[in-house]
Motif scaffolding. Sequence first.
Motif, PDB file in Angstrom:
ATOM      1  N   THR A  98      18.919 135.727  38.383  1.00 59.71           N
ATOM      2  CA  THR A  98      18.201 136.862  39.119  1.00 59.71           C
ATOM      3  C   THR A  98      17.839 138.217  38.374  1.00 59.71           C
ATOM      4  O   THR A  98      17.970 138.047  37.282  1.00 59.71           O
ATOM      5  CB  THR A  98      19.043 137.234  40.544  1.00 59.71           C
ATOM      6  OG1 THR A  98      18.169 137.900  41.451  1.00 59.71           O
ATOM      7  CG2 THR A  98      20.385 137.777  40.299  1.00 59.71           C
ATOM      8  N   LEU A 102      11.774 143.986  41.205  1.00 60.20           N
ATOM      9  CA  LEU A 102      10.630 143.501  40.418  1.00 60.20           C
ATOM     10  C   LEU A 102      10.785 143.552  38.700  1.00 60.20           C
ATOM     11  O   LEU A 102      10.068 142.516  38.378  1.00 60.20           O
ATOM     12  CB  LEU A 102       9.096 144.162  41.056  1.00 60.20           C
ATOM     13  CG  LEU A 102       8.882 143.609  42.404  1.00 60.20           C
ATOM     14  CD1 LEU A 102       7.871 144.574  42.806  1.00 60.20           C
ATOM     15  CD2 LEU A 102       8.323 142.011  42.166  1.00 60.20           C
ATOM     16  N   ASP A 133       9.877 132.319  41.176  1.00 55.15           N
ATOM     17  CA  ASP A 133       8.857 132.500  40.548  1.00 55.15           C
ATOM     18  C   ASP A 133       7.908 133.281  41.519  1.00 55.15           C
ATOM     19  O   ASP A 133       7.354 132.747  42.313  1.00 55.15           O
ATOM     20  CB  ASP A 133       8.001 131.257  39.967  1.00 55.15           C
ATOM     21  CG  ASP A 133       6.608 131.656  39.481  1.00 55.15           C
ATOM     22  OD1 ASP A 133       6.439 132.571  38.992  1.00 55.15           O
ATOM     23  OD2 ASP A 133       5.567 130.676  39.587  1.00 55.15           O
ATOM     24  N   LEU A 134       8.193 134.639  41.513  1.00 54.56           N
ATOM     25  CA  LEU A 134       7.386 135.497  42.320  1.00 54.56           C
ATOM     26  C   LEU A 134       6.041 135.472  42.409  1.00 54.56           C
ATOM     27  O   LEU A 134       5.169 135.403  43.297  1.00 54.56           O
ATOM     28  CB  LEU A 134       7.946 137.012  42.122  1.00 54.56           C
ATOM     29  CG  LEU A 134       7.451 138.114  43.304  1.00 54.56           C
ATOM     30  CD1 LEU A 134       7.967 137.674  44.452  1.00 54.56           C
ATOM     31  CD2 LEU A 134       8.017 139.496  42.535  1.00 54.56           C
TER      32      LEU A 134
END
Length: 153
Positions: A98, A102, A133-134
């Motif tokens: 994690t 951002l 995978d933002l």
Amino acid sequence: MGGNLVESMIGAVVLAVAGAFLYIAYTTTNVGSASGYELQARFDRVGGLSLGADVRISGIKIGTVTGQRLDPQSYQAVVRFTVDKSLEISTDSFAKITSDGLLGDTYVELQPGGLDEYLSDGEEVYDTQGPIDLFGLISKAVYSGDPASSSEE
């Protein structure tokens, strides 16, 4: 000749200050210490995880990522990391990759399990999750409402 002496003295002071800064940075960030026992975990992808990244429980640093390699049979990333020797990590613990928001650093988050059996040096954390995978999620959200795919009559 006096100008050269002054420049040499200023250079020596700059080097001494830089050396002191490097010493303080090295001792306060625990870069040189990888004490503890080593564990490993397998992930489908590691994202931006790098060597030296933190290993944390509840946001507290308890270890450091010491190595990464690709398993040629499964094509999974094998991540090796140390854990503080004063901590016992149960065999049903969960590891995920994690980040701190951002644009934050990527790290391994361990979530302890509840079993009374503990991992020892060289063993593996089996329950894992790679990074989210933002950008892929945003792309799906943006293109899922594609007007060309809907039919209006």
